[in-house]
Design a protein around this motif. Structure first.
Motif, PDB file in Angstrom:
ATOM      1  N   GLY A 102       0.894  -1.163   0.089  1.00 61.02           N
ATOM      2  CA  GLY A 102       0.051  -0.105  -0.019  1.00 61.02           C
ATOM      3  C   GLY A 102       0.717   1.130  -0.109  1.00 61.02           C
ATOM      4  N   PRO A 103       0.223   2.373   0.509  1.00 61.59           N
ATOM      5  CA  PRO A 103       1.360   3.650   0.387  1.00 61.59           C
ATOM      6  C   PRO A 103       2.332   3.339   1.171  1.00 61.59           C
ATOM      7  CG  PRO A 103      -0.943   3.979   1.776  1.00 61.59           C
ATOM      8  CD  PRO A 103      -1.100   2.476   0.998  1.00 61.59           C
ATOM      9  N   ILE A 104       3.539   4.401   1.048  1.00 58.86           N
ATOM     10  CA  ILE A 104       4.671   4.401   1.656  1.00 58.86           C
ATOM     11  C   ILE A 104       4.913   5.601   2.191  1.00 58.86           C
ATOM     12  CG2 ILE A 104       7.404   4.011   1.384  1.00 58.86           C
ATOM     13  CD1 ILE A 104       6.892   2.154  -0.584  1.00 58.86           C
ATOM     14  N   HIS A 105       5.010   5.814   3.565  1.00 61.68           N
ATOM     15  CA  HIS A 105       5.089   7.235   3.935  1.00 61.68           C
ATOM     16  C   HIS A 105       6.557   7.339   4.587  1.00 61.68           C
ATOM     17  CE1 HIS A 105       0.797   8.123   4.985  1.00 61.68           C
ATOM     18  NE2 HIS A 105       0.992   7.480   3.705  1.00 61.68           N
ATOM     19  N   LEU A 106       7.313   8.501   3.980  1.00 62.11           N
ATOM     20  CA  LEU A 106       8.759   8.583   4.402  1.00 62.11           C
ATOM     21  C   LEU A 106       8.943   9.597   5.379  1.00 62.11           C
ATOM     22  CD1 LEU A 106      10.003   9.253   0.783  1.00 62.11           C
ATOM     23  CD2 LEU A 106      10.003   6.947   2.141  1.00 62.11           C
ATOM     24  N   LYS A 107       9.941   9.424   6.259  1.00 59.01           N
ATOM     25  CA  LYS A 107      10.323  10.195   7.316  1.00 59.01           C
ATOM     26  C   LYS A 107      11.661  10.960   7.086  1.00 59.01           C
ATOM     27  CE  LYS A 107       7.667   7.646  10.832  1.00 59.01           C
ATOM     28  NZ  LYS A 107       7.655   7.167  11.913  1.00 59.01           N
ATOM     29  N   SER A 108      11.885  11.985   7.747  1.00 57.70           N
ATOM     30  CA  SER A 108      13.264  12.802   7.741  1.00 57.70           C
ATOM     31  C   SER A 108      14.478  11.630   7.842  1.00 57.70           C
ATOM     32  CB  SER A 108      13.364  13.693   8.799  1.00 57.70           C
ATOM     33  OG  SER A 108      12.269  14.789   8.605  1.00 57.70           O
ATOM     34  N   ASN A 109      15.553  12.065   6.927  1.00 54.92           N
ATOM     35  CA  ASN A 109      16.889  11.437   6.992  1.00 54.92           C
ATOM     36  C   ASN A 109      16.879  10.013   6.577  1.00 54.92           C
ATOM     37  OD1 ASN A 109      18.009  13.680   8.079  1.00 54.92           O
ATOM     38  ND2 ASN A 109      17.188  13.324  10.103  1.00 54.92           N
ATOM     39  N   ILE A 149       3.407   7.378  -2.744  1.00 60.17           N
ATOM     40  CA  ILE A 149       4.666   7.552  -1.735  1.00 60.17           C
ATOM     41  C   ILE A 149       4.464   9.007  -1.405  1.00 60.17           C
ATOM     42  CG2 ILE A 149       7.379   7.453  -1.719  1.00 60.17           C
ATOM     43  CD1 ILE A 149       7.204   5.858  -4.382  1.00 60.17           C
ATOM     44  N   TYR A 150       4.574   9.243   0.150  1.00 61.90           N
ATOM     45  CA  TYR A 150       3.997  10.393   0.537  1.00 61.90           C
ATOM     46  C   TYR A 150       5.064  10.744   1.600  1.00 61.90           C
ATOM     47  CZ  TYR A 150       0.866  13.644   3.246  1.00 61.90           C
ATOM     48  OH  TYR A 150       0.280  14.406   3.970  1.00 61.90           O
ATOM     49  N   ALA A 151       5.226  12.002   1.836  1.00 62.48           N
ATOM     50  CA  ALA A 151       6.231  12.628   2.765  1.00 62.48           C
ATOM     51  C   ALA A 151       5.474  13.968   3.412  1.00 62.48           C
ATOM     52  CB  ALA A 151       7.839  12.855   2.517  1.00 62.48           C
TER      53      ALA A 151
END
Length: 478
Positions: A102-109, A149-151
């Motif tokens: 499903g969707p991938i949520h990115l985080k800092s660094n 893909i979401y940040a």
């Protein structure tokens, strides 16, 4: 005073020297101006720093991911990202194989890295993209299905590698919502132009409804974006391929310092724009291939009231060394352009396809308003376009009449060192407004062959030509 004799001769010599010196200064000023435009582009590129990440690696297989193309690996990918974030950042690896998610949520660094042979297959079940997140649709913010893909409000993020992100959108899912039968729409079924979809969102925008109350998602037909960094700083998207997108492909919104490099977009669905920077600044798009169902690159800044409320122009955007194939336009500004666009630099690109409509395009109207200024295009090889090499349209219309009270402006559009083999219907197609003429369009060393109509220009200052030919005819502004 007697002006005869030696004094007169001396005076004439001084006047001649002044004239020569003044002319030389003016000439040097022009050369400096043309040169300094792309000097500014180089400064923008230099301002986008190389991203660095901690030396930590997290392979999604170690968190339970299975590469059979059928098992949903959302939890495994989420756990790998969370572990990487807790460790202070690093690289999350997706190895060779087919991984459904499903969707991938990115985080800092964090650098999400696809190894050679990796293919990420995104679920076609709309419910997998819930709960709704703060996103956007055609230049208006809302709560909707998560981008694939979401940040959101992250810093120092990357998506890199040599693998493929496959949105799996098709005529069997996502695309029919666009309302066009060629994309699987069946008359009488729900679609995005129904009253509960886009008209509802438009009304919310005009009424300044808070974004938190603009809730769509399940029960609505507004497609998710593919990759959307939202309000992020220092973003890198490099090397990967995107295909079969539900909607716009690469959409940095309200971002600063973005590099999109060596990316391939091959996606021919409805509204499958390749890369759409919106409300963003300091963006470098380099060495990419765009083969799309809509604009290859479309620079945006909000639609109608939303754009005017946000009021963040997109600016300082450099596009170079790219290859544009199918698409509605090579490099486009608009139509969601209400906060304006300025300082766009395009150089060393190839544009060539019987299905590429225009090379450079600017589109707005009096509902959108906004401005476009300071666009520099240099060293472009155009093999073939359908409609026009340059099209500027201040009467752009979609979804019916588009007339309002917000007069757009377009000025300082400069094309130089451009070769066009097949110019399509028009070499130059400009449609300004009687109340707002297009201003300061220049063509320098531009050579357009095989176009049906060299120029169609309305409500514009005269185009300024230097060493330019269209269908073999010389154009030179005296």
């Amino acid at each position: 005073m007697n002006m005869n004799g030696p004094y007169l001769v001396f005076s004439l010599i001084c006047m001649s020297l002044f004239t020569v010196t003044f002319s030389a200064c003016k000439s040097n000023e022009k050369v400096t101006k043309e040169t300094s435009a792309f000097d500014e582009a180089d400064k923008i590129i230099a301002s986008i720093k190389t991203l660095e990440f901690p030396n930590n690696t997290f392979n999604i297989v170690d968190f339970g991911a299975i590469s059979d193309g059928e098992t949903n690996n959302s939890d495994a990918i989420k756990k790998a990202i969370e572990a990487c974030s807790e460790a202070g950042g690093g690289k999350v690896i997706i190895p060779s194989g087919k991984f459904l998610t499903g969707p991938i949520h990115l985080k800092s660094n964090i650098n999400l890295h696809l190894e050679e042979g990796a293919e990420v297959l995104f679920s076609t079940n709309a419910k997998d993209y819930l709960p709704v997140v703060h996103t956007s649709y055609e230049g208006q913010e809302l709560m909707n299905y998560s981008p694939l893909i979401y940040a959101y409000k992250q810093k120092n993020i990357a998506v890199t590698g040599n693998g493929v992100f496959n949105g799996q959108a098709s005529n069997a899912n996502w695309w029919p919502w666009c309302s066009k039968e060629e994309y699987g729409y069946v008359k009488g079924t729900p679609q995005q132009k129904d009253e509960h979809n886009l008209p509802r969102l438009w009304a919310m925008s005009e009424n300044n409804t808070p974004v938190s109350e603009r809730v769509f998602g399940e029960g609505y037909q507004l497609r998710p974006l593919f990759i959307q960094p939202f309000e992020c700083d220092n973003v890198l998207i490099q090397g990967v391929t995107f295909t079969n997108a539900p909607f716009w492909v690469i959409h940095p919104i309200k971002c600063n310092y973005v590099r999109v490099e060596g990316v391939t977009v091959r996606s021919h669905g409805p509204n499958n724009d390749g890369c759409d920077p919106e409300y963003s600044k300091n963006v470098h798009i380099n060495k990419c291939v765009f083969d799309t169902g809509d604009d290859c690159i479309a620079i945006k800044s909000g639609r109608n009231n939303d754009g005017r409320v946000v009021n963040i122009p997109s600016e300082n955007i450099v596009v170079e060394n790219c290859d544009m194939k199918d698409g509605h336009g090579g490099v486009v500004m608009g139509s969601e352009i209400s906060a304006g666009v300025r300082n766009v630099y395009v150089r060393n690109c190839k544009m060539n396809s019987p299905e590429l409509d225009r090379a450079i395009r600017i589109k707005t109207n009096t509902l959108r308003g906004g401005f476009v200024e300071n666009v520099y295009v240099k060293n472009i090889q155009v093999g073939q376009v359908k409609e026009a090499v340059l099209r500027i349209n201040m009467y752009y219309a979609i979804y019916g009449p588009q007339e309002g009270n917000f007069m757009p402006s377009v000025k300082n559009i400069h094309l130089q060192d451009i070769q066009v083999e097949n110019g399509g219907k028009y070499g130059i197609l400009i449609k300004g407004r009687p109340e707002s003429f297009v201003k300061n369009v220049t063509f320098t060393n531009v050579h357009i062959k095989n176009t049906e109509t060299p120029m169609s220009v309305e409500n514009s200052e005269p185009v300024i030509f230097k060493n330019t030919t269209i269908n073999g005819k010389q154009y030179e502004t005296k």
